[in-house]
Structures are given as structure tokens and as C-alpha cells.
Write a protein that holds these residues in place. Structure first.
Motif, short mmCIF file in Angstrom:
data_model
loop_
_atom_site.label_atom_id
_atom_site.label_comp_id
_atom_site.label_asym_id
_atom_site.label_seq_id
_atom_site.Cartn_x
_atom_site.Cartn_y
_atom_site.Cartn_z
N PRO A 109 0.81 -1.22 0.00
CA PRO A 109 0.00 0.00 0.00
C PRO A 109 0.85 1.27 0.00
O PRO A 109 1.82 1.38 0.76
CB PRO A 109 -0.82 -0.12 1.29
CG PRO A 109 -0.89 -1.58 1.55
CD PRO A 109 0.44 -2.13 1.10
N ALA A 110 0.48 2.19 -0.87
CA ALA A 110 1.17 3.47 -0.95
C ALA A 110 0.48 4.49 -0.04
O ALA A 110 -0.67 4.32 0.36
CB ALA A 110 1.16 3.97 -2.39
N LYS A 111 1.20 5.53 0.29
CA LYS A 111 0.64 6.62 1.06
C LYS A 111 -0.19 7.50 0.13
O LYS A 111 0.29 7.93 -0.92
CB LYS A 111 1.74 7.44 1.73
CG LYS A 111 2.54 6.69 2.77
CD LYS A 111 3.65 7.56 3.34
CE LYS A 111 4.39 6.87 4.48
NZ LYS A 111 5.06 5.62 4.05
N VAL A 112 -1.44 7.74 0.50
CA VAL A 112 -2.33 8.57 -0.31
C VAL A 112 -3.13 9.48 0.61
O VAL A 112 -3.25 9.23 1.82
CB VAL A 112 -3.31 7.71 -1.15
CG1 VAL A 112 -2.57 6.85 -2.15
CG2 VAL A 112 -4.21 6.85 -0.25
N LYS A 113 -3.67 10.51 0.03
CA LYS A 113 -4.68 11.31 0.72
C LYS A 113 -6.03 10.71 0.37
O LYS A 113 -6.25 10.26 -0.77
CB LYS A 113 -4.63 12.77 0.27
CG LYS A 113 -3.32 13.47 0.57
CD LYS A 113 -3.28 14.04 1.98
CE LYS A 113 -4.07 15.31 2.08
NZ LYS A 113 -3.92 15.95 3.41
#
Length: 254
Positions: A109-113
């Protein structure tokens, strides 16, 4: 019955927005559309909604005699879920982060807003991650011939250094309606009343034209759009109604 039905919510529509730009600007207010940095997840399962899970380690401290004197709290974690019904670029990037259109790799999982929006008529509520979130598949995913393909995602919300999880936006809620308490008008003359709406953010608005008006004694005074006409000497009560709120004015016709 105590309380106000206007404060009870039955959200009839909702959306989830994702941004890979961690500096993406939040809309100015709840009535401003999301900017170009935000991508729409698409159709959501309304029955599943946005379940929220809070995890926290607690440790109770007792004094002699079994008296509870303190509770320590640490390791707070907030997870908010949603179920997507579309197979599009956004949901694919959440389902298989790091993959390409032609190759699937082990998901990390990537960091997202992330932004959650719920709507009921003109009422809007928005929550946007203050720092960032990590979104991962929650449970199983597959295809069959009798059910819509769906993907339930769990978004872990990471707080800022000050503990802020979300920036919150809501449309102001009408709290009260007011018109002048008394009005004196001559027989055959016309007086005017102004209806003022007060909202939860302390703003006010002139809603005279939008309000509904009525007179308790049309033989004495009539009212239309806030204009009161004296018909015959006497008294009447004029009522203004707007979005469930009302106020009255005692009218005297001389």
C-alpha cells in the motif's frame, strides 16, 4: 419528543476521493468541488457504507481496595472502510498498488490522501485525511456470474504530529428563523417583514423570498412574501416558515 429531527442524518449519496499528491489542497468549503489532484473512486456499495474501527491499547490502574484511579491509553489506530463497485484505474491502483496495466506485483500500500463525502439533499459532510492514509484490500476479492464484482478497502488513517486525523467540512445547518416580533400597519396600507435565517456557523441570510408565509386572520391582515396588507382594524398573527423553522409576528391593523 425532545431534540430536533433536523439533526438526524440519513445519508442518501456518498463518494470517496483519492489523491497520490500528499500536498493536495482541500476544497475551500463543503460546497466547493474537489480539485484536479483528487480522483473519484466511483460507484460505492451504499449498504456497506463507511464502517469505522477504532483500536487502542488501554491499561487500567487500581489502588488498594480495587478502586480504579487511572487508565493509560496508547497505540490509537483508526480504520475507515468502503466497498467499491467499479473496476477502474483508481480501484485497480488500490487493489494492486505498484502494478502496471499488464503486470501484477505483490501489493504494498502506498501513502495517499483520502476524502470521504456524504450527502443528503443540500447537506454535505466531508472528511479528508490530514496527513495520509494507507489503503488495502479488506477480505476477499473475486469474480462470479451472480454478484457484482466488489472490493472492500480499509483505509488506515495516520495522524499528524498533533494527533489530527481528518480535516472536516460541513455545509452550515439552519438553526433558527426570526422575523420582527410586532408590526403595526394602517387599514389598507402595506408593511414589510424580513425573515432572517441563522446557521450553525453563526452566519445569517435573508430568506424572506424563500420562506412560506401565513396569516391567522386574513380578514384582518394578509401576507405574501413578507409584505403584510392591512385589511380591517384588528389583529392577526403572521407566521414565517423556512426549512422546518418558524417564527411569528403580532400584527396590529389600525
Amino acid at each position: 419528543m425532545a431534540g430536533s429531527p433536523l439533526n438526524a442524518n440519513l445519508w442518501t449519496d456518498a463518494d470517496v476521493y483519492i489523491s497520490t499528491n500528499l500536498a493536495a489542497a482541500l476544497p475551500a468549503d463543503a460546497e466547493t468541488p474537489w480539485g484536479v489532484d483528487w480522483s473519484l473512486v466511483g460507484l460505492l456499495d451504499g449498504d456497506e457504507g463507511f464502517p469505522e474501527t477504532r483500536d487502542e491499547d488501554t491499561d487500567d490502574k487500581f489502588a488498594w481496595g480495587g478502586i480504579l484511579v487511572r487508565t493509560s491509553r496508547q497505540h490509537f489506530k483508526l480504520t475507515k472502510s468502503f466497498t467499491a463497485l467499479e473496476d477502474n484505474e483508481v480501484t485497480y491502483s488500490l487493489l494492486w498498488p505498484g502494478s502496471s496495466p499488464t503486470q501484477i506485483v505483490v501489493p504494498r500500500p502506498a501513502k495517499v490522501k483520502i476524502g470521504f463525502e456524504t450527502r443528503e439533499g443540500e447537506k454535505v459532510r466531508r472528511l479528508a485525511s490530514a496527513l495520509y492514509a494507507e489503503v488495502a484490500l479488506d477480505g476477499d476479492h473475486g469474480e462470479n456470474e451472480s454478484d457484482l464484482e466488489s472490493m472492500t478497502f480499509a483505509a488506515t488513517i495516520f495522524p499528524t504530529a498533533n494527533g489530527v486525523l481528518f480535516d472536516r467540512q460541513t455545509t452550515p445547518v439552519l438553526e433558527s428563523l426570526s422575523i420582527p416580533a410586532t408590526l403595526s400597519v394602517a387599514d389598507g396600507a402595506i408593511g414589510s417583514l424580513v425573515a432572517t435565517a441563522t446557521y450553525s456557523d453563526a452566519t445569517t441570510a435573508d430568506v424572506t423570498a424563500e420562506a412560506s408565509w401565513s396569516s391567522s386572520a386574513p380578514a384582518k391582515a394578509t401576507v405574501s412574501a413578507g409584505f403584510v396588507t392591512g385589511v380591517d382594524p384588528g389583529s392577526a398573527t403572521v407566521t414565517a416558515t423556512y426549512q422546518g423553522q418558524t417564527d411569528t409576528c403580532a400584527v396590529t391593523v389600525t
